[in-house]
Write a protein that holds these residues in place. Structure first.
Motif, PDB file in Angstrom:
ATOM      1  N   GLN A   1       0.825  -1.205   0.000  1.00 48.35           N
ATOM      2  CA  GLN A   1       0.000   0.000   0.000  1.00 48.35           C
ATOM      3  C   GLN A   1       0.863   1.260   0.000  1.00 48.35           C
ATOM      4  O   GLN A   1       0.654   2.169  -0.812  1.00 48.35           O
ATOM      5  CB  GLN A   1      -0.920  -0.009   1.217  1.00 48.35           C
TER       6      GLN A   1
ATOM      7  N   LYS B   1      -8.067   4.155  -9.085  1.00 44.66           N
ATOM      8  CA  LYS B   1      -9.496   4.444  -9.221  1.00 44.66           C
ATOM      9  C   LYS B   1      -9.891   4.651 -10.679  1.00 44.66           C
ATOM     10  O   LYS B   1     -11.075   4.581 -11.024  1.00 44.66           O
ATOM     11  CB  LYS B   1      -9.874   5.663  -8.393  1.00 44.66           C
TER      12      LYS B   1
ATOM     13  N   GLU C   1     -13.972  -2.752  -1.084  1.00 43.48           N
ATOM     14  CA  GLU C   1     -13.765  -2.729   0.360  1.00 43.48           C
ATOM     15  C   GLU C   1     -12.524  -1.928   0.723  1.00 43.48           C
ATOM     16  O   GLU C   1     -12.491  -1.237   1.748  1.00 43.48           O
ATOM     17  CB  GLU C   1     -13.625  -4.162   0.883  1.00 43.48           C
TER      18      GLU C   1
ATOM     19  N   MET D   1     -11.299   0.673  -0.898  1.00 40.69           N
ATOM     20  CA  MET D   1     -11.594   2.096  -1.020  1.00 40.69           C
ATOM     21  C   MET D   1     -12.430   2.591   0.160  1.00 40.69           C
ATOM     22  O   MET D   1     -12.336   3.754   0.562  1.00 40.69           O
ATOM     23  CB  MET D   1     -12.339   2.361  -2.331  1.00 40.69           C
ATOM     24  N   ALA D   2     -13.243   1.689   0.724  1.00 38.66           N
ATOM     25  CA  ALA D   2     -14.123   2.081   1.835  1.00 38.66           C
ATOM     26  C   ALA D   2     -13.446   1.954   3.192  1.00 38.66           C
ATOM     27  O   ALA D   2     -14.014   2.364   4.206  1.00 38.66           O
ATOM     28  CB  ALA D   2     -15.390   1.224   1.817  1.00 38.66           C
ATOM     29  N   SER D   3     -12.236   1.414   3.215  1.00 40.38           N
ATOM     30  CA  SER D   3     -11.596   1.134   4.500  1.00 40.38           C
ATOM     31  C   SER D   3     -10.807   2.306   5.070  1.00 40.38           C
ATOM     32  O   SER D   3     -10.245   2.197   6.158  1.00 40.38           O
ATOM     33  CB  SER D   3     -10.645  -0.060   4.356  1.00 40.38           C
ATOM     34  N   ALA D   4     -10.737   3.413   4.330  1.00 37.46           N
ATOM     35  CA  ALA D   4     -10.017   4.598   4.801  1.00 37.46           C
ATOM     36  C   ALA D   4      -8.558   4.282   5.164  1.00 37.46           C
ATOM     37  O   ALA D   4      -8.031   4.752   6.167  1.00 37.46           O
ATOM     38  CB  ALA D   4     -10.742   5.217   6.001  1.00 37.46           C
ATOM     39  N   GLY D   5      -7.927   3.460   4.340  1.00 39.60           N
ATOM     40  CA  GLY D   5      -6.516   3.154   4.559  1.00 39.60           C
ATOM     41  C   GLY D   5      -6.255   1.947   5.420  1.00 39.60           C
ATOM     42  O   GLY D   5      -5.093   1.559   5.611  1.00 39.60           O
TER      43      GLY D   5
ATOM     44  N   SER E   1      -8.614  -4.705   5.191  1.00 43.35           N
ATOM     45  CA  SER E   1      -9.874  -5.434   5.309  1.00 43.35           C
ATOM     46  C   SER E   1      -9.653  -6.904   4.986  1.00 43.35           C
ATOM     47  O   SER E   1      -8.818  -7.246   4.143  1.00 43.35           O
ATOM     48  CB  SER E   1     -10.924  -4.865   4.340  1.00 43.35           C
TER      49      SER E   1
END
Length: 227
Positions: free
Chosen positions: A79, A182, A209, A211-215, A218
């Motif tokens: 990441q 993205k 998931e 993108m929705a995990s705020a960094g 998951s």
């Protein structure tokens, strides 16, 4: 004479009764002992099996925990490096796409079976997937303009050293790594083919998931691979 025979026979029967009764009692005692020993043996075996099962569960839990920690660490490293390469100018270089793997490009080097698929057979045909630990593969060029797609593909291609460094051994700590922007430009390691023409990494659960995990990291249940 007949009376004497009858008396002797009667005496024989009477004298034999205690022996027969004693034998019957002994048989019952042996039977009870056998049942008791069988029960004790069964209990001992069950206890031993339960103890071994507990040991296996503890060992498996430890291995799973260790594997999850290794994967989480690899994801963190990937990441950070992905964010870094996408923020810096790219070096112009050629990239390899999943289509080139489908064409059996000889420049891809030696391909090996992806761990876990070695025994996948359909009749006499082997369906295990061949991959390259020498090169990643661009899975999609997204829907953005061509220049942006080429730039992001080359930026993601520079993750090859990162992929190599986080791979402990083939298949560990993860069988595959996927990264996507993205805009829909994606890369996978180890490199492989077999991707569908309409593959869109931004529609995959791991991307949504992520993108929705705020960094954060998951964990998702297993899903069918697109290839």
């Amino acid at each position: 004479m007949k009376l004497r025979v009858k008396i002797l026979f009667l005496l024989l029967v009477v004298s034999a009764l205690p022996v027969l009764f004693s034998g019957f009692l002994s048989f019952l005692s042996i039977q009870d002992l056998g049942l008791k020993l069988a029960s004790e043996t069964r209990v001992a075996l069950l206890n031993s099996a339960q103890k071994r099962l507990n040991e296996v569960v503890i060992d498996s839990s430890s291995r799973i925990t260790s594997s999850i920690q290794n994967i989480d660490m690899a994801v963190r490293v990937l990441q950070e490096n992905a964010l870094s390469v996408l923020e810096h100018p790219f070096k112009k270089t050629s990239v390899i796409t999943t289509d080139e793997f489908d064409l059996n490009n000889q420049s891809l080097g030696d391909l090996v079976l992806l761990p876990g698929t070695e025994s996948a057979f359909e009749g006499d045909a082997q369906t295990g997937q061949f991959v390259s630990y020498q090169f990643p593969a661009i899975t999609s060029f997204g829907s953005s303009n061509a220049s942006t797609s080429r730039a992001q593909a080359q930026q993601l291609w520079s993750l090859l050293p990162t992929f190599s460094s986080i791979t402990i051994s083939p298949g560990l700590p993860a069988m595959r790594y996927f990264v996507a922007t993205k805009e829909g430009v994606g890369i996978t390691y180890p490199g492989h083919g077999g991707m569908p023409e309409d593959y869109d990494p931004t529609q995959r659960k791991w991307f949504v998931e992520g993108m929705a995990s705020a960094g954060g990291v998951s964990h998702l249940p297993p899903s069918v691979d697109a290839s």
